[in-house]
Design an enzyme around this catalytic site. Sequence first.
Site, PDB file in Angstrom:
ATOM      1  N   ARG A 127      44.312  26.072  40.232  1.00 22.05           N
ATOM      2  CA  ARG A 127      43.793  27.192  41.326  1.00 22.05           C
ATOM      3  C   ARG A 127      42.728  27.873  40.887  1.00 22.05           C
ATOM      4  O   ARG A 127      41.840  28.194  41.598  1.00 22.05           O
ATOM      5  CB  ARG A 127      44.962  28.168  41.437  1.00 22.05           C
ATOM      6  CG  ARG A 127      44.869  29.304  42.397  1.00 22.05           C
ATOM      7  CD  ARG A 127      45.968  30.072  42.411  1.00 22.05           C
ATOM      8  NE  ARG A 127      46.022  31.115  43.570  1.00 22.05           N
ATOM      9  CZ  ARG A 127      46.977  32.154  43.494  1.00 22.05           C
ATOM     10  NH1 ARG A 127      47.975  32.032  42.626  1.00 22.05           N
ATOM     11  NH2 ARG A 127      46.743  32.908  44.415  1.00 22.05           N
ATOM     12  N   GLY A 168      44.726  35.515  45.073  1.00 21.22           N
ATOM     13  CA  GLY A 168      45.833  36.139  44.116  1.00 21.22           C
ATOM     14  C   GLY A 168      46.037  36.258  42.781  1.00 21.22           C
ATOM     15  O   GLY A 168      45.565  35.230  42.291  1.00 21.22           O
ATOM     16  N   ASN A 208      42.478  35.829  49.037  1.00 19.74           N
ATOM     17  CA  ASN A 208      42.142  34.617  48.905  1.00 19.74           C
ATOM     18  C   ASN A 208      41.950  34.609  47.318  1.00 19.74           C
ATOM     19  O   ASN A 208      41.879  33.244  46.973  1.00 19.74           O
ATOM     20  CB  ASN A 208      41.039  34.170  49.569  1.00 19.74           C
ATOM     21  CG  ASN A 208      39.676  35.059  49.071  1.00 19.74           C
ATOM     22  OD1 ASN A 208      39.665  36.075  48.606  1.00 19.74           O
ATOM     23  ND2 ASN A 208      38.537  34.129  48.902  1.00 19.74           N
ATOM     24  N   GLU A 216      49.131  36.498  41.108  1.00 21.40           N
ATOM     25  CA  GLU A 216      50.528  36.718  40.810  1.00 21.40           C
ATOM     26  C   GLU A 216      50.663  36.309  39.515  1.00 21.40           C
ATOM     27  O   GLU A 216      50.338  35.364  38.752  1.00 21.40           O
ATOM     28  CB  GLU A 216      51.259  35.934  41.949  1.00 21.40           C
ATOM     29  CG  GLU A 216      50.907  35.877  43.297  1.00 21.40           C
ATOM     30  CD  GLU A 216      49.724  35.046  43.719  1.00 21.40           C
ATOM     31  OE1 GLU A 216      48.902  34.621  43.015  1.00 21.40           O
ATOM     32  OE2 GLU A 216      49.765  34.962  45.149  1.00 21.40           O
ATOM     33  N   ASP A 274      51.695  45.093  43.793  1.00 19.62           N
ATOM     34  CA  ASP A 274      52.921  44.726  44.350  1.00 19.62           C
ATOM     35  C   ASP A 274      54.026  44.513  43.346  1.00 19.62           C
ATOM     36  O   ASP A 274      53.671  43.962  42.249  1.00 19.62           O
ATOM     37  CB  ASP A 274      52.918  43.477  45.108  1.00 19.62           C
ATOM     38  CG  ASP A 274      52.030  43.399  46.479  1.00 19.62           C
ATOM     39  OD1 ASP A 274      52.293  44.248  47.231  1.00 19.62           O
ATOM     40  OD2 ASP A 274      50.999  42.636  46.532  1.00 19.62           O
ATOM     41  N   GLU A 301      57.707  42.527  43.550  1.00 18.63           N
ATOM     42  CA  GLU A 301      57.979  42.144  45.006  1.00 18.63           C
ATOM     43  C   GLU A 301      59.515  40.973  44.583  1.00 18.63           C
ATOM     44  O   GLU A 301      59.072  40.081  43.710  1.00 18.63           O
ATOM     45  CB  GLU A 301      57.164  41.132  45.735  1.00 18.63           C
ATOM     46  CG  GLU A 301      55.980  41.830  46.412  1.00 18.63           C
ATOM     47  CD  GLU A 301      55.113  40.849  47.031  1.00 18.63           C
ATOM     48  OE1 GLU A 301      54.801  41.251  48.224  1.00 18.63           O
ATOM     49  OE2 GLU A 301      54.534  39.979  46.395  1.00 18.63           O
ATOM     50  N   TRP A 318      57.616  30.401  51.325  1.00 18.18           N
ATOM     51  CA  TRP A 318      57.274  30.309  50.071  1.00 18.18           C
ATOM     52  C   TRP A 318      58.051  30.927  48.747  1.00 18.18           C
ATOM     53  O   TRP A 318      58.028  30.601  47.739  1.00 18.18           O
ATOM     54  CB  TRP A 318      55.721  30.756  49.927  1.00 18.18           C
ATOM     55  CG  TRP A 318      55.765  32.296  49.969  1.00 18.18           C
ATOM     56  CD1 TRP A 318      55.564  32.805  51.372  1.00 18.18           C
ATOM     57  CD2 TRP A 318      55.803  33.239  49.425  1.00 18.18           C
ATOM     58  NE1 TRP A 318      55.447  34.157  51.295  1.00 18.18           N
ATOM     59  CE2 TRP A 318      55.544  34.682  50.026  1.00 18.18           C
ATOM     60  CE3 TRP A 318      56.051  33.438  47.932  1.00 18.18           C
ATOM     61  CZ2 TRP A 318      55.617  35.814  49.397  1.00 18.18           C
ATOM     62  CZ3 TRP A 318      55.849  34.598  47.337  1.00 18.18           C
ATOM     63  CH2 TRP A 318      55.797  36.115  47.983  1.00 18.18           C
ATOM     64  N   GLY A 376      60.088  28.299  45.983  1.00 19.24           N
ATOM     65  CA  GLY A 376      58.785  27.886  46.548  1.00 19.24           C
ATOM     66  C   GLY A 376      59.128  27.253  48.058  1.00 19.24           C
ATOM     67  O   GLY A 376      58.187  26.483  48.672  1.00 19.24           O
ATOM     68  N   GLU A 379      45.824  46.770  47.217  1.00 20.87           N
ATOM     69  CA  GLU A 379      47.119  46.446  47.087  1.00 20.87           C
ATOM     70  C   GLU A 379      47.936  46.061  45.648  1.00 20.87           C
ATOM     71  O   GLU A 379      47.165  45.535  45.040  1.00 20.87           O
ATOM     72  CB  GLU A 379      47.685  45.424  47.958  1.00 20.87           C
ATOM     73  CG  GLU A 379      49.158  45.135  48.202  1.00 20.87           C
ATOM     74  CD  GLU A 379      49.515  44.150  49.192  1.00 20.87           C
ATOM     75  OE1 GLU A 379      50.334  43.417  48.927  1.00 20.87           O
ATOM     76  OE2 GLU A 379      48.725  44.109  50.332  1.00 20.87           O
ATOM     77  N   GLN A 419      57.828  39.096  41.329  1.00 17.10           N
ATOM     78  CA  GLN A 419      56.540  38.935  40.990  1.00 17.10           C
ATOM     79  C   GLN A 419      55.787  40.101  41.066  1.00 17.10           C
ATOM     80  O   GLN A 419      56.125  41.152  42.027  1.00 17.10           O
ATOM     81  CB  GLN A 419      55.779  37.931  41.663  1.00 17.10           C
ATOM     82  CG  GLN A 419      55.611  38.289  43.397  1.00 17.10           C
ATOM     83  CD  GLN A 419      54.651  37.328  44.173  1.00 17.10           C
ATOM     84  OE1 GLN A 419      54.573  36.225  43.612  1.00 17.10           O
ATOM     85  NE2 GLN A 419      53.891  37.607  45.070  1.00 17.10           N
ATOM     86  N   THR A 420      54.567  40.447  40.501  1.00 15.30           N
ATOM     87  CA  THR A 420      53.750  41.327  40.491  1.00 15.30           C
ATOM     88  C   THR A 420      52.470  40.824  40.976  1.00 15.30           C
ATOM     89  O   THR A 420      52.274  39.692  40.586  1.00 15.30           O
ATOM     90  CB  THR A 420      53.487  42.302  38.961  1.00 15.30           C
ATOM     91  OG1 THR A 420      53.014  41.199  38.247  1.00 15.30           O
ATOM     92  CG2 THR A 420      54.822  42.748  38.620  1.00 15.30           C
TER      93      THR A 420
END
Length: 255
Positions: free
Chosen positions: A202, A44, A42, A46, A17, A19, A110, A114, A15, A32-33
């Site tokens: 993260r 991401g 799991n 972004e 994106d 968005e 989200w 947020g 995928e 966002q891309t």
Amino acid sequence: MQTSNGDVFVKDHDELDIEFLGNLEGKPWRFQTNMYGNGSTNRGREERYRLWFDPSKEFHRYSILWTPTKIIFWVDDVPIREILRKEEMNGDYPQKPMSLYATIWDASSWATSGGKFGVDYTFSPFVSEFKDIALDGCNVSDSFPGENNNNNIGNYNNINCSVSDQFLMSNDYSTISPKQATAMRRFRERYMYYSYCYDTIRYSVPPPECVIVTAEKNRFRDTGRLKFGGSHPKVHKTRKRRRRNRSTPVVSADL
């Protein structure tokens, strides 16, 4: 707008994106891309940005270049993000044929600030409008006769897209020129407010495709978000200058 193959490769889809993340009246639009490969949802990848125009007022061009070696996201004539394929990415780089989709969906939990602000359904119905859609690449429609077809994987492995890949990679838009690189740097300095590459909470070790730019990294917290008050440089204008039309890009490839 997204490219995806989730209807065919349900458990290991790819995928890409672009968005929009919702809008508060009077505030800059945000988008966002993102990228997934081989079902890596799991992990991401972004990046989030503010727009320098109101996308609901007039048409703009949003583009994704996807080749075996790189991915470039564009807004109008400005490249905003480039991902160079690394061997260490393994299956996380999209490799299987995808289709183009345009969807509107509720991400109240989200998306806008947020998840602080949900969708206001008193403004429904919600409509998106497109024109001048252009697709270049390897047409593999005949190789995928339908969903959940047992021959899908075999058909995918037998596809030869070398000619179309060479066509894409030989075009001007597959290479970012020095002027375009300057425009991309300025865009990211002014409008990017989150990057997974700088989100050390993260990802204690940045994913292999991340290019850490020290000047860029210093503006972000360990959450990948901009430091308070240390965001984008302000542009000072003299009184004699004409007021810039809000729909005109602040950065362009001609800078």
